[in-house]
Design a protein around this motif. Structure first.
Motif, mmCIF file in Angstrom:
data_model
loop_
_atom_site.group_PDB
_atom_site.id
_atom_site.type_symbol
_atom_site.label_atom_id
_atom_site.label_comp_id
_atom_site.label_asym_id
_atom_site.label_seq_id
_atom_site.Cartn_x
_atom_site.Cartn_y
_atom_site.Cartn_z
ATOM 1 N N VAL A 41 -5.694 13.444 -11.074
ATOM 2 C CA VAL A 41 -5.138 12.727 -10.140
ATOM 3 C C VAL A 41 -3.594 12.759 -9.913
ATOM 4 C CG1 VAL A 41 -7.019 10.933 -10.163
ATOM 5 C CG2 VAL A 41 -5.224 10.387 -11.629
ATOM 6 N N ASP A 42 -3.107 12.473 -8.801
ATOM 7 C CA ASP A 42 -1.870 12.755 -8.464
ATOM 8 C C ASP A 42 -1.100 11.709 -7.486
ATOM 9 O OD1 ASP A 42 0.790 14.237 -7.968
ATOM 10 O OD2 ASP A 42 -0.359 16.104 -8.079
ATOM 11 N N SER A 43 -1.714 10.600 -7.086
ATOM 12 C CA SER A 43 -1.291 9.556 -6.397
ATOM 13 C C SER A 43 -2.006 8.340 -6.852
ATOM 14 C CB SER A 43 -0.910 9.667 -4.834
ATOM 15 O OG SER A 43 -2.389 9.723 -4.265
ATOM 16 N N THR A 71 11.437 17.144 -12.439
ATOM 17 C CA THR A 71 10.993 15.737 -11.926
ATOM 18 C C THR A 71 10.753 15.174 -10.311
ATOM 19 O OG1 THR A 71 11.933 14.611 -13.864
ATOM 20 C CG2 THR A 71 11.831 13.272 -12.089
ATOM 21 N N ASP A 72 11.842 15.748 -9.583
ATOM 22 C CA ASP A 72 11.894 15.617 -8.189
ATOM 23 C C ASP A 72 11.122 16.605 -7.379
ATOM 24 O OD1 ASP A 72 12.430 14.826 -5.720
ATOM 25 O OD2 ASP A 72 14.520 15.180 -5.686
ATOM 26 N N GLN A 73 9.857 16.465 -7.110
ATOM 27 C CA GLN A 73 9.222 17.121 -6.491
ATOM 28 C C GLN A 73 7.633 16.490 -6.046
ATOM 29 O OE1 GLN A 73 6.791 19.767 -8.105
ATOM 30 N NE2 GLN A 73 7.246 19.360 -10.172
ATOM 31 N N LYS A 74 6.858 17.242 -5.408
ATOM 32 C CA LYS A 74 5.798 16.855 -4.972
ATOM 33 C C LYS A 74 4.728 16.413 -6.032
ATOM 34 C CE LYS A 74 3.138 20.595 -3.149
ATOM 35 N NZ LYS A 74 2.142 20.992 -2.110
ATOM 36 N N PHE A 75 4.664 17.308 -7.026
ATOM 37 C CA PHE A 75 3.630 17.020 -7.723
ATOM 38 C C PHE A 75 3.585 15.787 -8.963
ATOM 39 C CE2 PHE A 75 3.016 21.506 -6.900
ATOM 40 C CZ PHE A 75 1.580 21.513 -6.288
ATOM 41 N N GLY A 76 2.864 15.192 -9.298
ATOM 42 C CA GLY A 76 2.769 14.540 -10.645
ATOM 43 C C GLY A 76 3.624 13.169 -10.568
ATOM 44 N N PHE A 77 3.730 12.751 -11.720
ATOM 45 C CA PHE A 77 4.263 11.299 -11.981
ATOM 46 C C PHE A 77 5.515 11.696 -12.970
ATOM 47 C CE2 PHE A 77 0.447 10.117 -10.430
ATOM 48 C CZ PHE A 77 0.860 8.778 -9.384
ATOM 49 N N VAL A 81 -10.444 24.270 -9.558
ATOM 50 C CA VAL A 81 -10.849 24.498 -8.146
ATOM 51 C C VAL A 81 -9.616 23.502 -7.477
ATOM 52 C CG1 VAL A 81 -12.791 25.380 -8.196
ATOM 53 C CG2 VAL A 81 -12.541 22.908 -7.751
ATOM 54 N N CYS A 82 -9.185 23.671 -6.195
ATOM 55 C CA CYS A 82 -8.195 22.896 -5.653
ATOM 56 C C CYS A 82 -8.714 22.419 -4.041
ATOM 57 C CB CYS A 82 -6.850 23.369 -5.661
ATOM 58 S SG CYS A 82 -6.423 24.694 -4.918
ATOM 59 N N HIS A 123 -8.135 20.023 -8.751
ATOM 60 C CA HIS A 123 -6.494 19.668 -8.453
ATOM 61 C C HIS A 123 -6.088 19.363 -7.057
ATOM 62 C CE1 HIS A 123 -4.596 20.449 -12.490
ATOM 63 N NE2 HIS A 123 -5.637 21.454 -12.642
ATOM 64 N N GLY A 124 -4.867 18.910 -7.025
ATOM 65 C CA GLY A 124 -4.383 18.826 -5.731
ATOM 66 C C GLY A 124 -3.425 17.684 -5.670
#
Ligand code: LLP
Length: 424
Positions: free
Chosen positions: A123-125, A163-169, A79-80, A101-102
């Motif tokens: 986790v994303d940040s 790589t260059d986008q809002k999601f993830g590391f 779920v997000c 997610h999110g």
């Protein structure tokens, strides 16, 4: 469409129910969902990936009944938002089997998720990591989202592996180490593993093999850097379905083989114990189980131009054509097409020239207003992406199974739309 069945009277049936009867009983436009097909797709995943956890991505389509079916078939649920979480919990999905997610989880939604005991949070940040630990009152399992630097074909809006986008590391970088350090430094977080999602509507298996190799290497790099051996590897979803006859589709047997082979090779290479694999298909579970019914409002032959068949739905029940340039097919539900045909553009009723549902569709040349068209493969990201643009309520979802139909979600009425407008 390949999987269209006609009954003895030339009418199309799904789940043993004539689509024309559904249109008559429930009106149009209407989403029809074949329960047997959803369950069959769940089983196909379970059979093809016996050692993996299959986590259905609820963003594709989530209603209480759908949550029940997928739980019943042994799938977990992704779920997000707190909204999707509420649907899942109200259908008795075990919170321990829910993954949240999110890239931006609002504080209140994180709190809700923790309080109801969701099994894993991706986790994303860095901010989220600290916040989570402060909110958790018992060990919370987390996965870290990593972008594996894999660029798959497909629409730019759906390419999430780069790589260059809002999601993830970004994989292999310093920021992954910072995130790992941050997680390990939190008393209330249990670091279970890594997550990646390389994109959507991918029919090639190769990028998944590559993702496995890179992600296992990253797990080994984390082990070498921090002395922790992660146990979970979630490879996301994105498996393509055929929207029209002749379209490519992800081959699950090949996908399973490439994941297994890459996993064996990568684990041997890095001396890494085999992680638990999770997959998160959304579209591949529900897309082909859905059909949308529209009634023809007019047939217009434009001088020196196309034939426009205008129907009573459009971009608010199917924004995928406008958003991603998606292609669909359509077929008349109440007669086996045998006579002369025409090539037509199926237009929606909404006030935009771009509100087109399908181009170059072959339909009977004598198609008349009032006839019902079925648009296949509309189970994923249709109801969930729908809007009430132009003040038109969203269609209902009618489930079919073993010859009977039942309403899962009722039609959104003008009263529903009005009741949020509180006035002066
Ligand atoms: N896991 C994560 C983290 C995701 O972000 C997604 C989809 C999935 C799994 C499931 O992907 P699937 O197997 O359904 O491709 N609205 C677009 C699709 C957006 C997908 C967003 N994330 C469409 O209609 O094509």
């Amino acid at each position: 469409p390949a999987d269209t069945h006609y009954d003895g009277e030339g009418r199309i049936t799904v789940g043993g129910v004539a689509l024309a009867d559904i249109a008559d009983q429930y009106g149009t436009p209407t989403y029809v969902l074949d329960e047997g097909e959803v369950r069959a797709r769940c089983r196909a995943y379970r059979t093809r990936f016996p050692d993996a956890e299959i986590i259905y991505a609820g963003k594709a389509l989530l209603t209480r009944a759908v949550a029940e079916w997928i739980t019943d078939e042994g799938l977990s649920l992704d779920v997000c938002s707190a909204g999707e979480l509420t649907v899942a919990l109200s259908s008795w999905t075990d919170p321990a089997r829910i993954v949240l997610h999110g890239n931006g989880k609002p504080f209140a939604e994180l709190e809700t998720a923790i309080n109801c005991g969701v099994g894993r949070i991706v986790v994303d940040s860095l901010t989220e990591i600290t916040l989570l630990s402060a909110l958790a009152n018992r060990p919370q399992r987390v996965l870290l989202r990593v972008t594996p630097d894999i660029d798959v074909h497909g629409h730019p809006a759906l390419r999430t592996g780069v790589t260059d986008q809002k999601f993830g590391f970004p994989i292999g970088g310093q920021s992954v180490f910072e995130a790992v350090e941050r997680i390990l430094g939190q008393p209330n977080l249990e670091f279970a593993g890594l997550h990646c999602h390389i994109g959507s509507q991918i029919y090639d298996t190769f990028p998944y093999g590559e993702a496995v190799r890179r992600m296992v290497a990253e797990m080994a790099r984390i082990r070498d850097g921090f002395g922790v051996t992660l146990t979970d590897l979630d490879l996301g979803g994105g498996h393509a379905v055929a929207y029209r006859g002749g379209d490519a589709e992800m081959n699950l047997a090949e996908l399973s083989d490439i994941i297994e082979d890459s996993l064996d090779a990568a684990c041997a290479r890095h001396g890494f114990p085999r992680p638990r694999i999770a997959l998160e298909p959304g579209r591949a579970i529900v897309a082909r189980a859905g059909v949308t019914l529209y009634r023809v409002l007019s047939v217009k032959h434009v001088e020196n131009g196309h034939t426009y068949v205008t129907v009573d739905g459009g971009m608010s029940d199917n924004p995928r054509v406008a958003l991603y340039g998606a292609h669909y097919d359509a077929v008349v539900v109440n007669r086996h097409p045998t006579g002369p045909e025409m090539t037509a553009t199926i237009a929606g009723r909404y006030c935009e020239a771009g509100d087109i549902l399908a181009r170059d569709v072959r339909l009977p040349a004598d198609l008349r207003p009032g006839e019902v068209l079925a648009m296949p493969c509309t189970g994923a990201y249709h109801h969930s992406l729908a809007s009430s643009y132009n003040g038109v309520g969203r269609p209902p979802i009618i489930a079919v199974r073993d010859g009977s139909a039942r309403e899962l979600v009722r039609r959104e009425t003008i009263d529903d739309l009005m009741c949020r407008d509180i006035g002066h």
